[in-house]
Enzyme design. Sequence first.
Site, PDB file in Angstrom:
ATOM      1  N   LYS A 173      15.116   9.998   0.157  1.00 30.29           N
ATOM      2  CA  LYS A 173      14.582  11.196   0.821  1.00 30.29           C
ATOM      3  C   LYS A 173      14.455  10.940   2.324  1.00 30.29           C
ATOM      4  O   LYS A 173      13.694  10.078   2.748  1.00 30.29           O
ATOM      5  CB  LYS A 173      13.196  11.548   0.266  1.00 30.29           C
ATOM      6  CG  LYS A 173      12.764  12.946   0.714  1.00 30.29           C
ATOM      7  CD  LYS A 173      11.318  13.249   0.417  1.00 30.29           C
ATOM      8  CE  LYS A 173      10.412  12.926   1.567  1.00 30.29           C
ATOM      9  NZ  LYS A 173      10.707  13.679   2.807  1.00 30.29           N
ATOM     10  N   GLY A 226       7.566   4.490   7.618  1.00 36.53           N
ATOM     11  CA  GLY A 226       6.809   5.663   8.069  1.00 36.53           C
ATOM     12  C   GLY A 226       5.435   5.244   8.550  1.00 36.53           C
ATOM     13  O   GLY A 226       5.217   4.087   8.928  1.00 36.53           O
ATOM     14  N   THR A 230       0.478   6.811   5.272  1.00 35.72           N
ATOM     15  CA  THR A 230       1.376   7.138   4.148  1.00 35.72           C
ATOM     16  C   THR A 230       1.685   5.869   3.355  1.00 35.72           C
ATOM     17  O   THR A 230       1.701   5.889   2.116  1.00 35.72           O
ATOM     18  CB  THR A 230       2.695   7.774   4.649  1.00 35.72           C
ATOM     19  OG1 THR A 230       2.394   8.748   5.636  1.00 35.72           O
ATOM     20  CG2 THR A 230       3.483   8.403   3.530  1.00 35.72           C
ATOM     21  N   GLU A 248       7.412  -0.521   5.855  1.00 32.98           N
ATOM     22  CA  GLU A 248       7.608  -0.724   7.305  1.00 32.98           C
ATOM     23  C   GLU A 248       6.812   0.373   7.995  1.00 32.98           C
ATOM     24  O   GLU A 248       7.204   1.539   7.963  1.00 32.98           O
ATOM     25  CB  GLU A 248       9.092  -0.614   7.654  1.00 32.98           C
ATOM     26  CG  GLU A 248      10.004  -1.553   6.889  1.00 32.98           C
ATOM     27  CD  GLU A 248       9.866  -3.008   7.342  1.00 32.98           C
ATOM     28  OE1 GLU A 248       9.365  -3.262   8.447  1.00 32.98           O
ATOM     29  OE2 GLU A 248      10.245  -3.895   6.555  1.00 32.98           O
ATOM     30  N   CYS A 282       8.907   2.708  16.646  1.00 30.99           N
ATOM     31  CA  CYS A 282       7.786   1.871  16.186  1.00 30.99           C
ATOM     32  C   CYS A 282       7.676   0.592  16.995  1.00 30.99           C
ATOM     33  O   CYS A 282       6.631  -0.038  17.034  1.00 30.99           O
ATOM     34  CB  CYS A 282       7.967   1.555  14.707  1.00 30.99           C
ATOM     35  SG  CYS A 282       9.576   0.825  14.361  1.00 30.99           S
ATOM     36  N   GLU A 383      -1.974   4.211  17.371  1.00 34.42           N
ATOM     37  CA  GLU A 383      -0.568   4.510  17.633  1.00 34.42           C
ATOM     38  C   GLU A 383      -0.420   5.961  18.098  1.00 34.42           C
ATOM     39  O   GLU A 383      -0.832   6.880  17.385  1.00 34.42           O
ATOM     40  CB  GLU A 383       0.260   4.294  16.353  1.00 34.42           C
ATOM     41  CG  GLU A 383       1.734   4.447  16.597  1.00 34.42           C
ATOM     42  CD  GLU A 383       2.576   4.348  15.325  1.00 34.42           C
ATOM     43  OE1 GLU A 383       2.199   4.945  14.304  1.00 34.42           O
ATOM     44  OE2 GLU A 383       3.618   3.676  15.368  1.00 34.42           O
TER      45      GLU A 383
HETATM   46  P1  NAD Z   1       5.361   9.711   7.652  1.00 38.32           P
HETATM   47  O1  NAD Z   1       4.626   8.615   7.000  1.00 38.32           O
HETATM   48  O2  NAD Z   1       4.660  10.986   7.893  1.00 38.32           O
HETATM   49  O3  NAD Z   1       6.675  10.095   6.840  1.00 38.32           O
HETATM   50  C1  NAD Z   1       7.674   9.157   6.520  1.00 38.32           C
HETATM   51  C2  NAD Z   1       8.401   9.624   5.277  1.00 38.32           C
HETATM   52  O4  NAD Z   1       7.503   9.581   4.185  1.00 38.32           O
HETATM   53  C3  NAD Z   1       8.920  11.050   5.349  1.00 38.32           C
HETATM   54  O5  NAD Z   1      10.162  11.131   4.689  1.00 38.32           O
HETATM   55  C4  NAD Z   1       7.860  11.814   4.581  1.00 38.32           C
HETATM   56  O6  NAD Z   1       8.332  13.006   4.021  1.00 38.32           O
HETATM   57  C5  NAD Z   1       7.497  10.810   3.509  1.00 38.32           C
HETATM   58  N1  NAD Z   1       6.188  10.998   2.886  1.00 38.32           N
HETATM   59  C6  NAD Z   1       5.066  11.528   3.417  1.00 38.32           C
HETATM   60  N2  NAD Z   1       4.088  11.567   2.499  1.00 38.32           N
HETATM   61  C7  NAD Z   1       4.582  11.031   1.360  1.00 38.32           C
HETATM   62  C8  NAD Z   1       4.060  10.799   0.056  1.00 38.32           C
HETATM   63  N3  NAD Z   1       2.821  11.138  -0.284  1.00 38.32           N
HETATM   64  N4  NAD Z   1       4.856  10.220  -0.861  1.00 38.32           N
HETATM   65  C9  NAD Z   1       6.118   9.854  -0.546  1.00 38.32           C
HETATM   66  N5  NAD Z   1       6.677  10.088   0.652  1.00 38.32           N
HETATM   67  C10 NAD Z   1       5.923  10.661   1.613  1.00 38.32           C
HETATM   68  O7  NAD Z   1       5.913   9.092   9.017  1.00 38.32           O
HETATM   69  P2  NAD Z   1       6.699   9.845  10.182  1.00 38.32           P
HETATM   70  O8  NAD Z   1       5.721  10.666  10.946  1.00 38.32           O
HETATM   71  O9  NAD Z   1       7.924  10.474   9.634  1.00 38.32           O
HETATM   72  O10 NAD Z   1       7.174   8.610  11.063  1.00 38.32           O
HETATM   73  C11 NAD Z   1       6.446   8.049  12.092  1.00 38.32           C
HETATM   74  C12 NAD Z   1       5.813   6.750  11.665  1.00 38.32           C
HETATM   75  O11 NAD Z   1       6.806   5.847  11.191  1.00 38.32           O
HETATM   76  C13 NAD Z   1       5.137   6.018  12.803  1.00 38.32           C
HETATM   77  O12 NAD Z   1       3.887   5.545  12.372  1.00 38.32           O
HETATM   78  C14 NAD Z   1       6.075   4.861  13.092  1.00 38.32           C
HETATM   79  O13 NAD Z   1       5.473   3.740  13.684  1.00 38.32           O
HETATM   80  C15 NAD Z   1       6.592   4.559  11.742  1.00 38.32           C
HETATM   81  N6  NAD Z   1       7.841   3.806  11.832  1.00 38.32           N
HETATM   82  C16 NAD Z   1       7.841   2.493  11.457  1.00 38.32           C
HETATM   83  C17 NAD Z   1       9.013   1.747  11.565  1.00 38.32           C
HETATM   84  C18 NAD Z   1       9.057   0.298  11.160  1.00 38.32           C
HETATM   85  O14 NAD Z   1      10.151  -0.226  10.994  1.00 38.32           O
HETATM   86  N7  NAD Z   1       7.948  -0.376  10.979  1.00 38.32           N
HETATM   87  C19 NAD Z   1      10.173   2.352  12.041  1.00 38.32           C
HETATM   88  C20 NAD Z   1      10.123   3.693  12.404  1.00 38.32           C
HETATM   89  C21 NAD Z   1       8.953   4.415  12.290  1.00 38.32           C
END
Ligand code: NAD
Length: 479
Positions: A173, A226, A230, A248, A282, A383
């Site tokens: 997804k 993400g 989450t 991650e 990130c 963040e």
């Molecule tokens: P998010 O956690 O809101 O969403 C990430 C993904 O998870 C999306 O596809 C979303 O639809 C899904 N999701 C949300 N709730 C869920 C649930 N209950 N069950 C399953 N899936 C669910 O994050 P975002 O706003 O899309 O991304 C930004 C975040 O990602 C920032 O905190 C950033 O630091 C982090 N990030 C981390 C890395 C890394 O490698 N550590 C890389 C890129 C981004």
Amino acid sequence: MKLKNFINGKFENPISNEWIDNYNPSNGEVYGQIPNSSKADVENAYQTAKLAFPSWSQTTFEVRSRILIKISELLETNLQRFAEAESKDNGKPISLAKAIDIPRAASNFRFFGNAITQFASESHESIGQKAINYTLRQPIGVVACISPWNLPLYLFTWKIAPAIAAGNCVVAKPSEITPMTAFLLAEILNEAGLPKGVLNIVHGLGTTTGQAIIEHPEIKAISFTGGTSTGEHIARVAAPMFKKLSLELGGKNPNIIFDDCDYEDMLETTVRSSFTNQGQICLCGSRIFIEDTIYEKFKADFIEKVKKLNVGHPSENTTNIGALVSKSHLEKVLTFIDIAKEEGGNILFGGKKVIVKGFENGYYLEPTIIEVETDNCKVNQEEIFGPVVTIMSFKTEDEVLEMANKVKYGLSATLWTNDLKRTMRLSNKLQVGIVWVNTWMLRDLRTPFGGVKASGVGREGGFEALRFFTEAKNVCIKY
Ligand code: NAD
């Protein structure tokens, strides 16, 4: 345009026929719709993945490798189309999508297509016991890959490529905020000859579609990138089912600058590590600590450079900073700027929305530099994930190390110094998964990638990813 799910090699409407609007951040307009997939769609995706697994897991690594490399080549052939789609969906400059996002997605497939041909397991001869132990590394079955919006295709494929290379079938997804390139990828999969059902792409909200994936009792491993909250939620849901997890998560990375560094290189790279992709990476160095001996000079030079960054429409080649990904994200970042003011932060540059002519409803923000007096403030601890950095000075190595480590996150750190002993001391003590010395975001896909503390659990990249997507089984033979 209506995007569709990709299940069993075919494009499918969501069973409920419910749709979600997809926005173009550069002008704030709805330009498409994506499936609001339900549990039933996820179940279909799971069932086809399950059916495909016995055959895919027995496919030779040469065949898997060839298909992955073919996907990589097709991405390269379609670079312009994918880069345009990524830029429109996410708001990032097209130049960035063309130089980084899409080439990296292609590299992910090529890298893991090659890596699987070299992936080996151990054997241990138990001398004296007349036995030999060997390790089987077997694919897990049906696994989930869930990715965020900031580097859409780049991170989506970073998970999918090792998962399928290792012989798993996938329910994936992408973020509902940036679904476009995952949709385009599906077309390429068939052309590259990936068997039906090996990779199924389901679109929808995290709280419904994503939730159905993580709750699925037969999906045994989840690779998630993400936000930290989450990730925490996923860990809670997955724990009673003993799923394998790679998380991650967020970061609040220190960029530590000593006065003996190569100054011009540091300055230029610091502008990049602060504001690339509108600061929505990130790994961005959002907390800048500068040795007091060069603090005033750095401050003046940094502001001067940042002033020259061009905030504009993502499709213009002169644009350095495009649009933030969504209205709600822009509002969140602006709230942090208000918090900074309330906390006594000094906005040295930026802090305001930018109106781009002809695209007045786009989500543009000035690159923002906040001078803080203490590292304990919210803007220095939480963040923000936008084009916003804090700067403050330090006197000693011990002091800066303490501040660098005093956050809940632990993803990466950047260190600017030419002192080898100091480099070694700090690299050992920084509580992060990645330390860059005199560089930033220099990536070698063989290296372990991930964070500590609230930045995540597990490592991806190289053989670490192939280990995550396989189960190790020990076989002991007595002779
Ligand atoms: P998010 O956690 O809101 O969403 C990430 C993904 O998870 C999306 O596809 C979303 O639809 C899904 N999701 C949300 N709730 C869920 C649930 N209950 N069950 C399953 N899936 C669910 O994050 P975002 O706003 O899309 O991304 C930004 C975040 O990602 C920032 O905190 C950033 O630091 C982090 N990030 C981390 C890395 C890394 O490698 N550590 C890389 C890129 C981004």
